[in-house]
Design an enzyme around this catalytic site. Structure first.
Site, PDB file in Angstrom:
ATOM      1  N   SER A 118       0.836  -1.182   0.000  1.00 25.67           N
ATOM      2  CA  SER A 118       0.000   0.000   0.000  1.00 25.67           C
ATOM      3  C   SER A 118       0.877   1.240   0.000  1.00 25.67           C
ATOM      4  O   SER A 118       2.088   1.151   0.186  1.00 25.67           O
ATOM      5  CB  SER A 118      -0.913  -0.001   1.226  1.00 25.67           C
ATOM      6  OG  SER A 118      -1.560  -1.249   1.366  1.00 25.67           O
ATOM      7  N   HIS A 123       1.224  15.402  -3.167  1.00 24.87           N
ATOM      8  CA  HIS A 123       1.935  16.316  -4.055  1.00 24.87           C
ATOM      9  C   HIS A 123       1.234  17.671  -4.008  1.00 24.87           C
ATOM     10  O   HIS A 123       0.007  17.725  -3.969  1.00 24.87           O
ATOM     11  CB  HIS A 123       1.936  15.799  -5.498  1.00 24.87           C
ATOM     12  CG  HIS A 123       2.501  14.430  -5.646  1.00 24.87           C
ATOM     13  ND1 HIS A 123       3.854  14.173  -5.640  1.00 24.87           N
ATOM     14  CD2 HIS A 123       1.897  13.231  -5.784  1.00 24.87           C
ATOM     15  CE1 HIS A 123       4.063  12.872  -5.777  1.00 24.87           C
ATOM     16  NE2 HIS A 123       2.883  12.279  -5.867  1.00 24.87           N
ATOM     17  N   CYS A 146      -4.092  -2.160   1.368  1.00 25.89           N
ATOM     18  CA  CYS A 146      -4.534  -3.541   1.203  1.00 25.89           C
ATOM     19  C   CYS A 146      -4.886  -4.122   2.568  1.00 25.89           C
ATOM     20  O   CYS A 146      -4.405  -3.657   3.589  1.00 25.89           O
ATOM     21  CB  CYS A 146      -3.446  -4.389   0.547  1.00 25.89           C
ATOM     22  SG  CYS A 146      -3.205  -4.038  -1.199  1.00 25.89           S
TER      23      CYS A 146
END
Length: 271
Positions: A118, A123, A146
């Protein structure tokens, strides 16, 4: 694994479902001069530097029940930052129950936070209009997990970590896992909207639109702040320093910017 209510499903092996929350947030500001614009960008760069972003990611990892293995961070010149956290899935029983409800996204530079299968990424994108003095600061956050770990647990924390005018959220469950008999399970929790994971007091502040594809386990919610106070969008001074005509012009520019981002299309000068 609990699929709904108190129903317990026994799985065959590891929970292979991938749950992804993509969170975009926008902060909009008006700067009258080049010097004001540069000061705003400098402020944003300091406010959301690598150290601050690392703190936010550490809290996200804690909330979703992940264990941080390694941290790498970097501030860039002239602006921007990156942070990487390597983490592993922690025991789900250790996740505090008060964190099971929500969390949107932060406003940093550039971040990647990995679980064993995972990741969490952030950003940031500061930019400005070449003529009108509008500055827009955008942050993209992706939390993909996950197993039983859910990125939705972090939504409320992320929302409260940043002041934001526009929020866009996408949540999708991909893949499948199997129960003990071999039957495929394509989702392991009940959800009909991302709004289920946003506190009522936050929802009261935003105009919200949902676009959901239930059969594909795809959920989309976008939010625009309801109340508009020009003073919240001026950098370094208040509207009392402006004439009534200037206030009206700047207000129109700011609202047009917010509507274009919210609806995802360019609009005419008049709206």
């Amino acid at each position: 694994m609990k699929l709904s209510g108190e129903q317990v499903i026994e799985l065959h092996g590891f929970n292979n479902l991938t749950k992804t929350l993509s969170f975009n947030m926008y902060d909009i500001c008006y700067t009258k001069t080049k010097e004001e614009r540069e000061a705003y960008i400098e402020y944003i760069d300091e406010q959301y530097n690598a150290t601050r972003l690392t703190e936010i990611l550490n809290h996200v990892s804690e909330i979703i029940g992940a264990h941080v293995l390694n941290v790498s961070k970097q501030d860039y010149v002239p602006q921007g930052a990156s942070v990487t956290l390597l983490v592993s899935e922690g025991p789900i029983t250790e996740v505090p129950t008060e964190h099971l409800a929500e969390t949107p996204g932060p406003l940093p530079k550039s971040i990647v936070d990995h679980l064993d299968k995972s990741h969490i990424t952030v950003h940031t994108y500061p930019e400005y209009h070449p003529q009108e003095g509008i500055c827009t600061f955008r942050a993209d956050i992706d939390v993909s997990t996950c197993g039983e770990i859910s990125p939705l647990k972090a939504l409320n924390y992320l929302i409260h970590s940043f002041d934001t005018d526009i929020m866009t959220m996408d949540y999708r469950v991909r893949g499948f896992t199997r129960d003990k008999t071999g039957k495929k399970l394509f989702i392991d929790h009940e959800i009909n909207s991302i709004q289920n994971y946003i506190p009522d007091n936050v929802k009261e502040d935003y105009h919200m639109i949902d676009v959901n594809v239930y059969q594909e386990h795809i959920f989309h919610t976008k939010c625009k702040l309801k109340n508009f106070d020009l003073n919240n969008y001026l950098f370094g001074y208040t509207k009392e320093k402006l004439s009534e005509k200037e206030q009206m012009t700047i207000t129109k520019q700011l609202k047009k910017e917010m509507d274009e981002i919210f609806y995802g299309k360019n609009m005419g000068v008049e709206f």
